[in-house]
Motif scaffolding. Sequence first.
Motif: not given
Length: 408
Positions: A49, A53, A57, A104-107, A109-110
């Motif tokens: 990660v 990010a 986040a 991951s970067n996306a999870t 952030l979310l």
Amino acid sequence: MQSAEASARSAKTVLLIALIAASATSSLGMGIRQTFGLLLLPLASENGVAPWAFGLAVALHNLVWGLAQPFSGAMADKYGSGRVMAAGAVFYVIGCGLPALFPSNATVLLGIGLFSGLGVASAGTGLALAAIGRMAPAAKRGEYIGIASAGGSLGQAAMVPLVFHAIGWIGATGAMAMLALSALLIIPIARNIEWKPTPRIGPPAAGLRGLPGLARNALADRDFALLTGGFFACGFQLAFLTTHLPSHIALCGLPASIGMTALMMVGLFNIPGSWLCGWLSSRIRPENGLGWIYLVRTIAIAIFAYTTPTEWGTIVFAAVMGFVWLGTVPLTSAAIARRFGVANLGALYGVCFFSHQIGGFLGAGSGALLMETVGNYNAFWPVMIVVGIFASTLNWMTRSPDQRMAAA
């Protein structure tokens, strides 16, 4: 007579139970988010990660928290804090569970950015303390809010070392899963905090429908606007330190355990500091106390930033910062209650708190950007000092309700 005495004893018992529950939920709600700074480097090394990010986040977490707080506060004013806090626990479980299961970067952030931001807006100190403010007698309102805020600091003091050691035992994602499971405890505890609000004397709460007008009227008030502007600095300074202090300490060549110890010391010293500020809020002008808090913080930051970092120096800095860490919460709540009463305390605190979280977004996000581009935080410390001085000045410029009436 006997019936009246029994009723008074019953009210005291309900308030005591709510006070304990508010401390417990605040411990969990605030304790979880206070550990995020420990996860930045482990998630990068173990799961790839990116630091940018994770920093973004946490910045989004602060912004979402600020955006959601007026709405969750308005709903709690209308329907009771307990139900909204239980919903916040569910958001928290999703927010910590997503990056634990699928790092991951996306999870990140979310999960941390969006869902945990909604979680702390609904299950953090704001709603719990607003409920205590409504339940407590007016003469002791600030003191009870301070006690609940101090009790909530136990979460940071306890959860920081737990998460630090959990990272070593089960990895960063395992520690995130542990945080998600701990958030579930908020649901049964929240049933003891204003689950079914009692009828209130005076005008009803504005609720979601009346929130825009309530916010406009409050921000049109000169002194509320100054109070709100000063709260920006609180979020700016604390979000940066919560997110980046462990990394800064590591960059200075100190052991990683010092970062954990520093965050734990913040939580421990915040306990007497929050209680004292709550006690003082009924005895002094809250805005004067806020001005002194921001000044003490700023002096401590300046000394820490421009002296050679040592283990003991870092611990002393953390202790001083901890003593004035969340003392702003009971003082700000008391200042709002003195001006507008308690019917809409959750919503109005949320409006003021949005400024706090804009500061938090900029503090955490700018620190992450600086770390990504320069590799250190040296350029950030002068900004922290200027922002703190600005906040002290704004609070000392406010007038008490009595002064305003005399001027009118």
